[in-house]
Write an enzyme that holds these catalytic residues in place. Structure first.
Site, PDB file in Angstrom:
ATOM      1  N   GLU A  29     130.059  30.909 137.573  1.00  0.00           N
ATOM      2  CA  GLU A  29     128.941  31.814 137.840  1.00  0.00           C
ATOM      3  C   GLU A  29     127.638  31.222 137.305  1.00  0.00           C
ATOM      4  O   GLU A  29     127.567  30.861 136.121  1.00  0.00           O
ATOM      5  CB  GLU A  29     129.212  33.168 137.160  1.00  0.00           C
ATOM      6  CG  GLU A  29     130.434  33.872 137.729  1.00  0.00           C
ATOM      7  CD  GLU A  29     131.008  34.928 136.797  1.00  0.00           C
ATOM      8  OE1 GLU A  29     130.347  35.294 135.799  1.00  0.00           O
ATOM      9  OE2 GLU A  29     132.139  35.384 137.048  1.00  0.00           O
ATOM     10  N   GLU A  61     136.065  36.453 138.128  1.00  0.00           N
ATOM     11  CA  GLU A  61     136.686  35.530 137.170  1.00  0.00           C
ATOM     12  C   GLU A  61     138.123  35.163 137.528  1.00  0.00           C
ATOM     13  O   GLU A  61     138.533  34.012 137.416  1.00  0.00           O
ATOM     14  CB  GLU A  61     136.637  36.114 135.749  1.00  0.00           C
ATOM     15  CG  GLU A  61     135.257  36.037 135.092  1.00  0.00           C
ATOM     16  CD  GLU A  61     134.303  37.137 135.545  1.00  0.00           C
ATOM     17  OE1 GLU A  61     134.721  38.005 136.345  1.00  0.00           O
ATOM     18  OE2 GLU A  61     133.138  37.130 135.107  1.00  0.00           O
ATOM     19  N   PHE A  84     131.369  33.558 129.510  1.00  0.00           N
ATOM     20  CA  PHE A  84     131.614  33.920 128.103  1.00  0.00           C
ATOM     21  C   PHE A  84     133.120  34.033 127.899  1.00  0.00           C
ATOM     22  O   PHE A  84     133.825  34.548 128.774  1.00  0.00           O
ATOM     23  CB  PHE A  84     130.954  35.261 127.756  1.00  0.00           C
ATOM     24  CG  PHE A  84     129.459  35.177 127.605  1.00  0.00           C
ATOM     25  CD1 PHE A  84     128.884  34.957 126.354  1.00  0.00           C
ATOM     26  CD2 PHE A  84     128.636  35.300 128.703  1.00  0.00           C
ATOM     27  CE1 PHE A  84     127.508  34.863 126.216  1.00  0.00           C
ATOM     28  CE2 PHE A  84     127.254  35.200 128.569  1.00  0.00           C
ATOM     29  CZ  PHE A  84     126.683  34.980 127.316  1.00  0.00           C
ATOM     30  N   ASP A  86     134.810  36.016 126.302  1.00  0.00           N
ATOM     31  CA  ASP A  86     135.279  37.403 126.402  1.00  0.00           C
ATOM     32  C   ASP A  86     135.694  37.746 127.835  1.00  0.00           C
ATOM     33  O   ASP A  86     136.555  38.586 128.058  1.00  0.00           O
ATOM     34  CB  ASP A  86     134.157  38.350 125.978  1.00  0.00           C
ATOM     35  CG  ASP A  86     133.447  37.870 124.718  1.00  0.00           C
ATOM     36  OD1 ASP A  86     133.622  38.486 123.672  1.00  0.00           O
ATOM     37  OD2 ASP A  86     132.723  36.848 124.795  1.00  0.00           O
ATOM     38  N   ILE A  88     137.135  35.921 129.959  1.00  0.00           N
ATOM     39  CA  ILE A  88     138.387  35.296 130.397  1.00  0.00           C
ATOM     40  C   ILE A  88     139.510  36.331 130.424  1.00  0.00           C
ATOM     41  O   ILE A  88     140.540  36.121 131.058  1.00  0.00           O
ATOM     42  CB  ILE A  88     138.724  34.078 129.519  1.00  0.00           C
ATOM     43  CG1 ILE A  88     139.525  33.071 130.345  1.00  0.00           C
ATOM     44  CG2 ILE A  88     139.458  34.473 128.266  1.00  0.00           C
ATOM     45  CD1 ILE A  88     139.626  31.705 129.721  1.00  0.00           C
ATOM     46  N   HIS A 130     130.477  39.750 124.102  1.00  0.00           N
ATOM     47  CA  HIS A 130     129.927  38.405 124.308  1.00  0.00           C
ATOM     48  C   HIS A 130     130.015  37.535 123.058  1.00  0.00           C
ATOM     49  O   HIS A 130     129.273  36.573 122.919  1.00  0.00           O
ATOM     50  CB  HIS A 130     128.465  38.481 124.769  1.00  0.00           C
ATOM     51  CG  HIS A 130     128.291  39.054 126.136  1.00  0.00           C
ATOM     52  ND1 HIS A 130     128.332  40.404 126.393  1.00  0.00           N
ATOM     53  CD2 HIS A 130     128.113  38.452 127.343  1.00  0.00           C
ATOM     54  CE1 HIS A 130     128.166  40.610 127.689  1.00  0.00           C
ATOM     55  NE2 HIS A 130     128.025  39.446 128.289  1.00  0.00           N
TER      56      HIS A 130
END
Lengths: 324, 324
Positions: A29, A61, A84, A86, A88, A130
Site C-alpha cells: 500500500e 492485506e 504497519f 499491527d 499483519i 500502530h
C-alpha cells in the site's frame, strides 16, 4: 564505506536485488509513485523500475500477502510490504497458514521464496494499532524465517539474503531506526541468517536484545563502563534461525544475562531466549536471568503513558545493576 | 460452440475418472484405512472435468478443502493421490498433507487448502506471476458458495479486475456451506452477480453438465489469454453426500435432494448421454472406458494399500529448504 541511514541502506539493498534479478518485485500500500512508502523506504524505486515492479495495491492485506505467496510459488520473488506490523493481523492466514506451511504440507513440492517487510515498535505516539512489537508470533510459526535488523550496516546485507532465501521471510523493521546512520560497505555483501553480531564486547554481563532496545543498551553500556561495569551487547539479527551459540558462549564468559526487547513481557522472544539459556548453559549462570520488557498492556497513546510502557535507559541499567 | 468428438470423450473420461476415484476413496474409508476426515467431491465431478478440459497442462488450478476432484481432473497421478489420502510415504505430499492438502504441483495444482477462501489471494498472485513473466498461462481458482462470503472474495476479485489478471473464478455452488444454506447467507439470487460490483464478466451454468462448464470456461480462458482479464463462472451443483465423512446431510430438504440426486441429473450420466447422442461414443465404448478407468483406479488403490507409512522422524523434514 559510505555513511548512510538505515532507510537508505535498506533501499540500496532492494535496488541492487531488483537490478540483479528481474523476478524481484515490490508490492504494498502506497509504496509507489505518490508516496514511496509510509516510511519512505521505497521512494524513487517506482520511478526507477516502473509501476509494474513497484506495485501499489488496494488496502487488502490478506490478498497482498496471498498474492505474494501465489507469485512466489510460480517463479517470482515478491517483496510484499505491510505498512504497519499491527496490520499483519489482517494477513495472518496467508503468512502463517499458507506461506509458512506450504513446503511442509505439500511434502517439499513447493518453495515459497517471498519476503514480507513490515515495521514494529512504539515511540511515535501513534497508539495501540500502530506501535506493537509482534515478532514472537512469527518466531512461533515453524516455516517462517524472521529477520530483525536494527542497524544500517546490517539491514542491507540482510534484505539481500532475505530476497534470495528459498523460504518465506518476515522482515521486521523498527520505526525509530530508519534515521540511524552507520558506515555501510560500498561493495556488495550479504549477511547470512542465523549469525548474531556482538555489538560491544564486555566481561561482566551479557545483554541480548532487538531493534531500538539495542541502541539504548549500547548507550547504557557506555554509561556503565564509566562505573567499571563491562557490558557485552548481542544483536541476534535474525530470530529464525536463532544464533544460540553466540548467546551461550557469551553467557559462559560473563555468567550473567539481561534480555531487553520492546515486546509485552508474557511469551516475548526474551522468554524463549531465557528458556534456551537455562536449558543449555544453566551451570554457567551466576545470577538469575533478567528480562526487561513492556508491561502486558496495549501500547498507550499519551507520551507520559507510552514513555512508561517502553523500556528506557534507566530500566535497562537497573536490570544490569540488579545482577552484578 | 462446436465441440468435437474427441473433446466430448475427454469430458466423459475426466468426469468418470473423478467419480471412480472418489468411489474408491469411499471404499477405502469403509476399510477404515483413511485417517482423519474427508470432503468428498462426489456429485460435483462435472465442474472439475469441464474446467480442466479447457486448460493447458501449463495452466494452473487452485484447489480447496474439497479438492480430490480438481487434482485428479488436472492430471495428478491417482496412485500418489490415493497414497496421500492413506498417509503413505509414496503420497504426492509424502503423507504430510492428506485429503485437505492433496496437491501435485508439477501437474499445475497450486495447492489445496484447509482454510475456506484462502485460495483466492494465491490465485491472484499466480495470475500476476503469469502476466509479469509473459507466459500466457491462466489460473482457474475453485471455491465454494461459502467462500464467497469471506473477505478474500472481495479483495481478490477486486485485485484481479484492476490488474486485468488471467484468472477464472470458479464458484462451485453446492447450495450449502457445511450445513448452512446459501440463501441464508447471500442476499442475491446468484453468487455470479456479486462479480458485477468488480466489473467482472460472469455467468451461471449447470455444474452437473461438464459440457456447459467446459464451454463457459473456454470463453473465459480465451478472454484471459488475450489480456481481457478475469471471468467468474458460477457452477450450480450438489454434493452426493454430506459435508464431511460422518455427515448424513439430513438438513437438506427431501424433495431438493431427490431432484438433484436423480439419475438424469447425475454428472456422469449427463455427459455420457450427451457424448452418445452426439455420436462421440457408443454405449459399448463408454462402458469400455469405464472398465479401463476402473482397472487403473483399482491398481492405484493396491499401490496405496501396499505402500509404506512414513518414518516417524520424517515429521521433522520439509519445514525449510535446508534444515538448521
Amino acid at each position: 564505506m559510505t555513511e548512510m541511514t538505515y532507510r537508505e541502506a535498506l533501499k540500496a539493498g532492494l535496488r541492487e536485488e531488483m537490478q540483479r534479478d528481474e523476478s524481484v518485485f515490490l508490492m504494498g500500500e502506497d509504496i509507489g509513485l505518490n508516496w514511496g512508502g509510509a516510511f519512505k523506504v521505497t521512494k524513487g524505486l517506482a520511478e526507477e523500475f516502473g509501476e509494474e515492479r513497484v506495485r501499489d495495491t488496494p488496502i487488502s492485506e490478506n490478498t497482498i500477502a496471498g498474492a505474494a505467496v501465489g507469485a512466489a510459488i510460480t517463479g517470482m520473488r515478491p517483496v510484499a510490504e505491510i505498512m504497519f506490523g499491527d496490520l499483519i493481523t489482517l494477513a495472518m492466514d496467508q503468512v502463517c497458514n499458507q506461506a509458512a506451511k506450504m513446503r511442509y504440507m505439500f511434502g517439499g513440492q513447493t518453495s515459497v521464496p517471498l519476503v514480507i517487510r513490515t515495521v514494529f515498535g512504539g515511540g511515535k505516539n501513534i497508539a495501540s494499532h500502530h506501535s506493537q512489537s509482534l515478532e514472537a508470533w512469527f518466531m512461533h510459526t515453524p516455516g517462517l524465517k524472521v529477520a530483525v535488523p536494527a542497524f544500517a550496516s546490517d539491514v542491507k546485507g540482510l534484505i539481500k539474503t532475505a530476497i534470495r532465501d528459498p523460504d518465506p521471510v518476515l522482515f521486521a523493521e523498527h520505526k525509530l531506526v530508519y534515521d540511524k546512520k552507520e558506515e555501510v560497505p560500498d561493495e556488495e555483501y550479504l549477511i547470512p541468517f542465523g549469525e548474531a553480531k556482538v555489538r560491544r564486547e564486555g566481561a561482566d554481563v551479557t545483554v541480548w536484545g532487538t531493534f531500538f532496545m539495542l541502541h539504548k543498551a549500547l548507550e547504557v553500556a557506555e554509561e556503565l563502563a564509566k562505573e567499571g561495569i563491562s557490558v557485552e551487547v548481542i544483536d541476534p539479527r535474525t530470530l529464525v534461525p536463532l544464533d544460540k551459540k553466540t548467546i551461550i558462549e557469551s553467557v559462559k564468559k560473563t555468567g550473567r544475562l539481561v534480555l531487553v526487547t520492546e515486546e509485552t513481557k508474557t511469551l516475548a522472544t526474551t522468554a524463549e531466549v531465557a528458556a534456551i539459556v537455562q536449558e543449555e548453559a544453566f551451570d554457567w549462570l551466576d545470577a538469575p536471568i533478567k528480562r526487561v520488557n513492556a508491561p502486558d498492556t496495549p501500547v498507550p497513546f499519551a507520551p507520559t503513558l507510552e514513555n512508561f510502557f517502553i523500556p528506557d535507559h534507566k530500566r535497562i541499567a537497573q536490570a544490569i545493576r540488579d545482577i552484578i | 460452440m462446436a465441440v468435437d468428438k474427441k473433446k466430448l470423450i475427454d469430458l466423459y473420461t475426466r468426469t468418470l475418472k473423478v467419480r471412480l476415484f472418489e468411489e474408491k476413496v469411499w471404499e477405502l474409508f469403509g476399510e477404515n484405512i483413511v485417517p482423519g476426515t474427508l470432503h468428498l467431491y462426489l456429485g460435483q465431478e462435472a465442474v472439475a472435468a469441464g474446467v480442466t478440459a479447457a486448460l493447458k497442462d501449463s495452466d494452473w488450478v487452485q484447489s480447496t478443502h474439497r479438492g480430490h476432484g480438481h487434482v485428479i481432473a488436472k492430471g495428478a497421478d491417482e496412485k500418489k493421490a490415493l497414497a496421500e489420502l492413506l498417509g503413505k510415504a509414496t503420497g504426492s505430499c509424502k503423507g504430510k498433507g492428506g485429503s485437505m492438502h492433496i496437491t501435485e504441483f508439477k501437474k499445475g495444482v497450486l495447492g489445496a487448502t484447509g482454510v475456506v477462501a484462502s485460495g483466492l489471494p494465491i490465485a491472484v498472485g499466480a495470475a500476476l506471476s503469469c502476466k509479469m513473466r509473459g507466459t500466457k498461462d491462466v489460473v482457474a481458482c475453485f471455491f465454494g458458495d461459502g467462500a464467497s462470503n469471506n473477505g478474500t472474495f472481495g479483495e481478490s476479485l477486486n485485485m484481479s479486475a484492476i490488474w486485468q489478471l488471467p484468472v477464472i473464478w470458479i464458484v462451485e455452488n453446492n447450495l450449502y456451506a457445511m450445513g448452512t444454506p446459501i440463501k441464508l447467507t447471500c442476499p442475491s439470487a446468484t453468487i455470479a452477480e456479486r462479480a458485477n460490483g468488480y466489473c467482472i464478466p460472469n455467468t451461471v451454468v449447470d455444474g452437473n453438465n461438464a459440457l456447459e462448464v467446459y464451454e463457459a470456461t473456454v470463453e473465459a480462458v480465451k478472454r484471459a489469454r488475450q489480456g481481457g482479464g478475469p471471468t467468474l463462472i458460477e457452477c450450480r451443483t450438489y454434493r452426493q453426500r454430506g459435508h464431511s465423512r460422518f455427515d448424513p446431510a439430513k438438513y437438506r430438504p427431501e424433495d431438493e435432494a431427490k431432484e438433484w440426486l436423480s439419475e438424469n441429473r447425475d454428472a456422469v450420466n449427463v455427459i455420457r448421454k450427451i457424448a452418445i447422442e452426439r455420436s462421440a461414443l457408443t454405449e459399448k465404448e463408454a462402458d469400455k472406458i469405464r472398465e479401463k478407468l476402473q482397472k487403473q483406479i483399482d491398481k492405484a488403490a493396491d499401490f496405496a494399500r501396499n505402500s509404506e507409512y512414513p518414518k516417524p522422524e520424517d515429521a521433522l523434514e520439509d519445514v525449510y529448504a535446508e534444515a538448521f
